[in-house]
Design an enzyme around this catalytic site. Structure first.
Site: not given
Ligand code: APR
Length: 251
Positions: A104, A107, A122, A154, A192, A217
């Protein structure tokens, strides 16, 4: 924490025999590269949540503000380097016959770490798209001199080549991700919150199709109830151990 490898040996035998491993990643895998997650404590930009800025409506209302947000994030991305978690994903891809990397993240750090064929659900912050022609180009390696940047072809306003809230996912990427989820023997759900659909739905699809689901996670998420194993630790710690397991000779 129990050893990351505990109980995964059998699953890895089937992966070595040619079954599919799918790795679904989110912002958490890049946290240890210094990139803020969206819903973490440092996820705000000038007091705004991503949901307020990453929408077509916000862009129509104030393209400069939305671009400032993306230029801030792109600056962080350009300064970041892949961490041990990204590198372990690339190692897994090399060690096993069939691995799908579905992210998702926008980067590009999986590719920088050596992963190939990454399914970008994404889009990518490293590309821009013309709002008139739809043409996609790599973004400059530096900050744009003027915001919003304009299409060299354009003259129309460019936007980041990312998916905003309320927009459909790129069709081909979504099709490949669903196919991978359906075929997986093992699904690693890494970093995630599993709050954002349809990407989070991939966990449901894989679990229903019989995949063994492992969550990596530090915190509980929406995916936790579907996970058969939960590894509560940062990705950069756990994934290298899992890659070691994949590289170990069978038996
Ligand atoms: N290792 C593993 N997980 C981690 C770490 C780490 N070092 N640090 C944080 N996390 C976890 C958090 O606990 C959280 O559950 O990563 C997750 C990040 O969640 P979000 O910030 O919601 O990111 P994501 O799930 O990628 O968001 C999905 O939402 O804003 C939109 O398009 C954007 O792609 C993104 C989508």
């Amino acid at each position: 924490m129990t050893d990351a490898a505990d109980g995964l040996g059998e699953a890895f035998d089937s992966l070595r025999a040619g079954r599919l491993l799918t790795i679904l990643t989110g912002a958490g895998i890049s946290a240890e590269s210094g990139l803020p997650t969206f819903r973490g404590e440092d996820g705000l930009w000038e007091g705004h949540h991503a949901e307020e800025l990453a929408t077509p409506e916000a862009f129509a209302r104030d393209p400069v503000k939305v671009w400032r947000f993306y230029e801030w994030r792109r600056g962080l991305v350009l300064a970041a380097t892949p961490n041990a978690g990204h590198r372990a994903v690339a190692r897994l891809q090399h060690a096993l016959p069939r691995v799908a990397v579905v992210t998702q993240n926008v980067d590009g750090l999986h590719q920088e770490a050596g992963s190939t064929d990454v399914v970008e659900l994404h889009g990518s912050i490293r590309r821009v798209r013309c709002t008139r022609e739809g043409t996609v180009r790599p973004a400059l390696g530096a900050a744009f001199s003027e915001l919003p940047p304009r299409c060299p072809g354009c003259g129309a306003v460019l936007r980041p080549d990312v998916v905003w809230f309320g927009e459909p996912l790129p069709e081909a990427a979504w099709r490949r991700a669903v196919e991978a989820a359906r075929q997986s023997a093992l699904l690693l759900v890494v970093g995630t919150s599993a709050l954002v659909t349809p990407a989070a739905g991939l966990v449901v699809i894989a679990a229903r199709a019989g995949a063994f689901v492992v969550e990596v996670n530090p915190d509980e998420t929406e995916a936790t109830p579907l996970a058969h194993r939960v590894l509560r630790a940062p990705a950069a710690k756990v994934l290298p151990r899992i890659a070691d397991l994949a590289e170990r000779a069978p038996g």
